[in-house]
Design an enzyme around this catalytic site. Sequence first.
Site, short mmCIF file in Angstrom:
data_model
loop_
_atom_site.label_atom_id
_atom_site.label_comp_id
_atom_site.label_asym_id
_atom_site.label_seq_id
_atom_site.Cartn_x
_atom_site.Cartn_y
_atom_site.Cartn_z
N HIS A 191 15.06 4.38 -7.68
CA HIS A 191 14.70 5.54 -6.86
C HIS A 191 15.54 6.75 -7.19
CE1 HIS A 191 11.61 4.12 -4.34
NE2 HIS A 191 12.33 3.15 -3.77
N ARG A 298 -3.16 13.29 0.33
CA ARG A 298 -3.06 12.21 1.33
C ARG A 298 -2.77 12.85 2.69
NH1 ARG A 298 -0.17 9.30 -3.10
NH2 ARG A 298 -1.16 7.25 -3.35
N ARG A 334 -8.43 13.60 1.06
CA ARG A 334 -8.85 12.29 1.55
C ARG A 334 -8.72 12.25 3.07
NH1 ARG A 334 -5.52 7.10 -0.32
NH2 ARG A 334 -3.99 7.87 1.17
N GLU A 433 -11.81 1.67 -4.15
CA GLU A 433 -10.58 0.87 -4.10
C GLU A 433 -10.84 -0.51 -3.51
OE1 GLU A 433 -7.60 2.86 -1.70
OE2 GLU A 433 -9.10 3.67 -0.36
N ASN A 456 -4.25 1.42 -6.91
CA ASN A 456 -3.17 0.72 -6.18
C ASN A 456 -3.78 -0.38 -5.31
OD1 ASN A 456 -1.72 2.76 -7.31
ND2 ASN A 456 -1.36 3.88 -5.40
N ASP A 457 -4.87 -0.04 -4.63
CA ASP A 457 -5.53 -1.05 -3.81
C ASP A 457 -6.54 -1.87 -4.61
OD1 ASP A 457 -4.39 -0.92 -1.24
OD2 ASP A 457 -5.34 1.02 -0.90
N ARG A 467 0.49 -6.99 -3.25
CA ARG A 467 1.55 -6.57 -4.17
C ARG A 467 2.92 -6.52 -3.52
NH1 ARG A 467 -0.94 -1.09 -3.43
NH2 ARG A 467 0.76 0.33 -3.03
N CYS A 504 -6.82 8.10 -8.92
CA CYS A 504 -5.66 8.67 -8.24
C CYS A 504 -4.59 7.61 -7.93
CB CYS A 504 -6.07 9.41 -6.98
SG CYS A 504 -6.99 8.39 -5.83
C1 PEP Z 1 -4.83 3.74 -4.18
O1 PEP Z 1 -5.10 2.79 -3.45
O2 PEP Z 1 -4.82 3.67 -5.43
C2 PEP Z 1 -4.49 5.04 -3.59
C3 PEP Z 1 -4.33 6.12 -4.35
O3 PEP Z 1 -4.31 5.10 -2.25
P1 PEP Z 1 -2.96 4.72 -1.49
O4 PEP Z 1 -1.92 4.46 -2.54
O5 PEP Z 1 -2.68 5.89 -0.62
O6 PEP Z 1 -3.41 3.50 -0.74
MG MG Z 2 -5.49 3.07 -1.31
#
Ligand code: PEP
Ligand code: MG
Length: 574
Positions: A191, A298, A334, A433, A456-457, A467, A504
Site C-alpha cells: 500500500h 463509483r 454507476r 459482472e 473484479n466481480d 477472492r 472497469c
Molecule cells: C468490478 O466488479 O469489477 C467493479 C469495477 O466494481 P467494484 O469493484 O466496485 O465491485
Molecule cells: Mg463490482
Amino acid sequence: MSIKVTGIAASDGFAKAKVYQLVEPDLSVKRVDIQDSASEINRLDQAIDQSIHELHKIREIAAESLGEEEAQVFDAHVMVLSDPELVQQVKDKIESESVNAEFAFEEVTEMFVQMFEAMEDNAYMRERAADIRDVRKRVLAALLGVTLPNPAGIDEEVIVVAHDLTPSDTAQLNKKYVKAFVTNIGGRTSHSAIMARSLEIPAIVGTGDITEKAPQGTLLLVDGVKGEVIINPSAEEEAAHEKAAADFAELKKVWQKLRDEKSVTADGVEVEIAANIGTPRDMEGVLHYGADGVGLYRTEFLYMDSNELPSEDKQFVAYKEVLEQAGDQPVVVRTMDIGGDKKLPYLKLSSELNPFLGYRAIRISLDQDEIFRTQLRALIRASIYGNLHIMFPMIATIEEFKQAKAIFEEEKEKLINESVEISNDIKIGIMVEIPSSAVIADQFAKEVDFFSIGTNDLIQYTMAADRMNERVSYLYQPYSPAILRLIKHVIDSAHKEGIWTGMCGEMAGDPIAVPLLIGLGLDEFSIGASDVLKNRSLIRKLDSKEMASLANKALYECQTAEEVKALVEKIVHQ
Ligand code: PEP
Ligand code: MG
C-alpha cells in the site's frame, strides 16, 4: 565515505535531502494473567473505539491529499476492527485464558496475518496482512497508552527513513516537505508503494537495513528509478545525481506529451482510456493525466461519507461538477452499489450468510426505489452539464434492467413535466459482472446502450471463488481461457448490435491482459488516473491484428491461465 544501498524501486523520481528517521515506539506486549476479564474486554472496546476515531481522521486527510480511491484503504482498516469474527475471537481468548487484552489481541491478529501471508503468490491477500498489521499497531498503542509517530508534523524538507511505512503513515506525509521515502521492508505492490506513486513521491522499499545505515540528519540521494540510495554522497556523486534527475524530468515531459495524444494502436485502431473515480475531487487526476473521460464513477462514497441518505440536491451538485469538468468526454456514473462488503449504518441491512450473493446494488435500488429515484433524478437534472452515461451494477436478468430503465424513464418524464431542462441523449448501460448477463450478452445488447465489464466481480462469480478467501485464491484467474471467452462473447455481442464495451475492473490496467483485450476488440479501458499514460504508451505500441491472433491462441489453444500469461510474455513483453 559514501555508502550505496539498493532496494526495490517503488515510485520513480529523484530526491536529495536529509534523513528523517520515523522511529516506531516499542509496542511489545507481555502475557499477563488477569482476574477481571470484563474490565479487560472493556479496555479492548475502548481501544478499538479510539482507533476507529483516529482512522476516520486519517481517512479525511488521505482523501484530501491522495483522493478517494486511495483513502479507501482506511475503510478496510475500520472494517478489520468492525469484523465481529476477529473481535469476538480476541474477547473469547481474554475470557477463556484469563489473559490481558494486549496479549489476546496480538495473538489473534498474528494468526490472521500469518494466514494471509502464507499466500505467497497472492499480492492482494498479502496486502490484507499489511492492513491487519497497521491496524494492530494503532490498537496496541491505544492499549499501552503510547503515542504513534506523527508524520503529519514534519515541516522541513526531508527524506523519510523507516523500517516500514504503514498506509496510515504514508497518507499523512506532506508532499511539500517529504521529498522521498526509503524503507527496510516492503514490495512494489504494498500500500505504501501504491500511495507513493499516487502522491508522486519517489520511494525505495525493501533495502534491508537502511534504518541502520542512514542516521538522523545524514544527507541522502534517492534514485527512485534504479532503486538506489547514496548515503553521505561525494561531490561527484551529487553531480551525477543532478544530471540523472534532469534527464528523468525530460523523459517525464515526453511521457506527459502523450497526455493530449489519442489512445490508438500502432495500426490506427482508436480506443478510450478512461479513469475510475470515487468523488468529484478525483477529477483533478483525470484532467492531469489526460484520461479519455470517466469510465466508472463509483457513487457509493456519496452514501458512505454521510450519516443519512444524500439528498437529491447534494447528489446533483456532485454529478454536475464531474460532468462539467469532463467537458464533452463521456462520464459513466454507476448507480449505488451498497451491500456486499459496503455497509451503511443508517440503512438497516440485516446480516447475511453470503453478502456478495445477497441484497446489494440494483437489488436494493429496485426494492427501495425511493432511494433509486432520488439518485436518478439528481443524475437526470445534471445531464445537461455534460455527456452522461448511467450504468446499473449487478444486473443478473433482463427483467431487472427493464425495471430499472422504466423507473429512469418515469423520473425523466416527471422532470420534463416539471419543465426542468435535461439532455435528450442520456445513455443507459449495465455492468457485466454476473456470469448470467455475460452469457446472454447477445440479448442484453439489444436493450442497452453500452456494456462495462466488471471483472473484479465477474471473475469471482464465474470461478465461484470468493477472492477474500485465501484457500481458494488460486482460482482468482483473470487470464483463464474461461474468463477470456466470456469477455469475447460480451464484446462480440455488443459489436453485432453496434454498441460499445468497456472494462472497469482491475484487469483493464493489467499489462498482461491489455494486449489480449486489444485483440478481443475492447473499446474502452477504465483504470486509475495515474496509470492512464502508461497504458496509452503500451497500446500505442500494439498492432491490433497481431493481438487478435494472440487472443485467438490464448482462448482456444491455451488450457490454463499460466499458459496464457506465458504466451503474452513471449509475444509482447519478451
Ligand atoms: C468490478 O466488479 O469489477 C467493479 C469495477 O466494481 P467494484 O469493484 O466496485 O465491485
Ligand atoms: Mg463490482
